[in-house]
Design a protein around this motif. Structure first.
Motif, short mmCIF file in Angstrom:
data_model
loop_
_atom_site.label_atom_id
_atom_site.label_comp_id
_atom_site.label_asym_id
_atom_site.label_seq_id
_atom_site.Cartn_x
_atom_site.Cartn_y
_atom_site.Cartn_z
N SER A 126 32.22 31.23 50.72
CA SER A 126 32.61 31.49 49.34
C SER A 126 32.40 32.99 49.14
CB SER A 126 31.76 30.69 48.36
OG SER A 126 32.05 31.11 47.04
N ASN A 127 33.50 33.72 48.98
CA ASN A 127 33.45 35.17 48.93
C ASN A 127 34.08 35.66 47.63
OD1 ASN A 127 33.70 37.94 49.30
ND2 ASN A 127 34.17 37.75 51.47
N LYS A 128 33.23 36.09 46.69
CA LYS A 128 33.70 36.62 45.41
C LYS A 128 33.31 38.10 45.25
CE LYS A 128 33.25 32.15 43.17
NZ LYS A 128 32.60 31.40 42.09
N LEU A 129 33.13 38.78 46.38
CA LEU A 129 32.74 40.19 46.33
C LEU A 129 33.76 41.01 45.55
CD1 LEU A 129 31.57 40.59 50.03
CD2 LEU A 129 30.10 40.55 48.00
N LEU A 130 33.27 41.73 44.57
CA LEU A 130 34.03 42.63 43.70
C LEU A 130 35.04 41.93 42.79
CD1 LEU A 130 32.58 44.62 45.54
CD2 LEU A 130 34.57 46.07 45.37
N TYR A 131 35.09 40.62 42.78
CA TYR A 131 36.00 39.91 41.87
C TYR A 131 35.64 40.20 40.41
CZ TYR A 131 38.31 36.99 45.43
OH TYR A 131 39.06 36.54 46.49
N ASP A 132 34.37 40.46 40.14
CA ASP A 132 33.97 40.77 38.77
C ASP A 132 34.23 42.24 38.42
OD1 ASP A 132 31.96 41.69 40.47
OD2 ASP A 132 30.50 40.27 39.72
N TYR A 133 34.76 42.98 39.38
CA TYR A 133 35.09 44.39 39.14
C TYR A 133 36.60 44.59 38.96
CZ TYR A 133 36.15 49.25 40.31
OH TYR A 133 36.66 50.51 40.32
N ILE A 134 37.40 44.02 39.89
CA ILE A 134 38.84 44.24 39.84
C ILE A 134 39.58 43.02 40.38
CG2 ILE A 134 38.94 45.38 42.10
CD1 ILE A 134 40.99 47.33 40.64
N ASP A 135 40.67 42.66 39.72
CA ASP A 135 41.40 41.46 40.14
C ASP A 135 42.42 41.74 41.26
OD1 ASP A 135 43.42 42.75 38.77
OD2 ASP A 135 43.65 41.21 37.24
N PHE A 156 41.92 37.63 44.98
CA PHE A 156 41.50 37.14 43.67
C PHE A 156 42.56 36.21 43.11
CE2 PHE A 156 41.37 37.39 39.08
CZ PHE A 156 40.03 37.20 38.82
N PRO A 157 42.23 35.04 42.60
CA PRO A 157 40.90 34.48 42.34
C PRO A 157 40.40 33.53 43.43
CG PRO A 157 42.50 33.16 41.19
CD PRO A 157 43.27 34.25 41.93
N ASP A 158 41.15 33.38 44.53
CA ASP A 158 40.73 32.46 45.59
C ASP A 158 39.42 32.93 46.19
OD1 ASP A 158 43.08 30.96 45.21
OD2 ASP A 158 44.17 32.22 46.64
N ALA A 159 38.50 31.99 46.39
CA ALA A 159 37.16 32.40 46.82
C ALA A 159 36.61 31.62 48.01
CB ALA A 159 36.19 32.27 45.64
N VAL A 160 37.31 30.62 48.51
CA VAL A 160 36.74 29.80 49.58
C VAL A 160 37.68 29.81 50.79
CG1 VAL A 160 35.94 27.49 50.24
CG2 VAL A 160 35.54 28.34 47.92
N TRP A 161 37.07 30.03 51.94
CA TRP A 161 37.82 30.02 53.22
C TRP A 161 36.94 29.37 54.28
CZ3 TRP A 161 36.86 32.76 57.89
CH2 TRP A 161 37.90 32.68 58.82
N SER A 162 37.58 28.66 55.21
CA SER A 162 36.85 27.97 56.27
C SER A 162 37.42 28.31 57.64
CB SER A 162 36.93 26.46 56.08
OG SER A 162 36.39 26.09 54.84
N ALA A 163 36.53 28.35 58.61
CA ALA A 163 36.92 28.55 60.00
C ALA A 163 36.37 27.39 60.81
CB ALA A 163 36.38 29.86 60.53
N VAL A 164 37.24 26.76 61.57
CA VAL A 164 36.84 25.62 62.40
C VAL A 164 36.92 26.05 63.87
CG1 VAL A 164 37.35 23.23 63.04
CG2 VAL A 164 37.68 23.99 60.67
N PHE A 165 35.85 25.78 64.60
CA PHE A 165 35.80 26.18 66.01
C PHE A 165 35.80 24.97 66.91
CE2 PHE A 165 34.11 29.64 63.59
CZ PHE A 165 34.70 30.74 64.17
#
Length: 165
Positions: A126-135, A156-165
């Motif tokens: 879940s990566n929301k880095l800088l989403y509260d700064y700029i869209d 932005f605004p998508d915040a979740v990504w998954s990697a399957v190994f």
């Protein structure tokens, strides 16, 4: 292959110049089998990061001046741990903040997750880095497990990504 290299070179040039048209962070996660850990490194443009810290914490942020390093450490740690969450095989992991350093126009922040004895089969971010700064923010992720690298991108605004190994 040449076209791919040209695209990466252009991306690197655009994301490492001082006047950047893109708002990008890069998160690198590596499973270190011998240390049984996940090594996490986050790269963010210094000016964008300072502006986000000012906005979120309502106080001045200076990631350049060495005299402020200790005070900024607590802001950087708090911000990253609130805006970057990692799950390994469905379990939320606790990231230990190790510190940050400035490199050219960017800041690298380092974190570590211990107690990962086997290579994870799936990592959710879940990566929301800088989403509260700029869209216009784009967050790129690269995860390496057992020598296999998976990459993803969130805008932005998508915040979740998954990697399957």
């Amino acid at each position: 292959m040449v076209l791919l290299l040209c695209k990466w070179w252009l991306f690197f040039q655009l994301t490492t110049s001082s006047a950047h048209p893109f708002y990008v962070s890069v998160t690198e996660i590596n499973h270190n089998a011998s240390e049984k850990s996940l090594e996490v490194a986050v790269k963010i443009f210094t000016d964008d990061f300072e502006n986000a810290l000012k906005k979120v914490y309502n106080r001045p942020a200076d990631l350049v001046n060495a005299a402020n390093h200790e005070a900024m450490d607590s802001l950087v740690s708090d911000y990253i741990r609130k805006h970057l969450l990692v799950k390994a095989d469905g379990k939320t992991v606790s990231m230990k903040y190790l510190g940050f350093e400035r490199e050219s126009e960017a800041v690298w922040s380092y974190l570590e997750v211990t107690g990962i004895p086997t290579p994870p089969k799936r990592i959710d971010i879940s990566n929301k880095l800088l989403y509260d700064y700029i869209d216009k923010q784009i967050n790129m992720m690269h995860i390496t497990v057992n020598g296999k690298r998976k990459s993803g991108k969130l805008g932005f605004p998508d915040a979740v990504w998954s990697a399957v190994f």
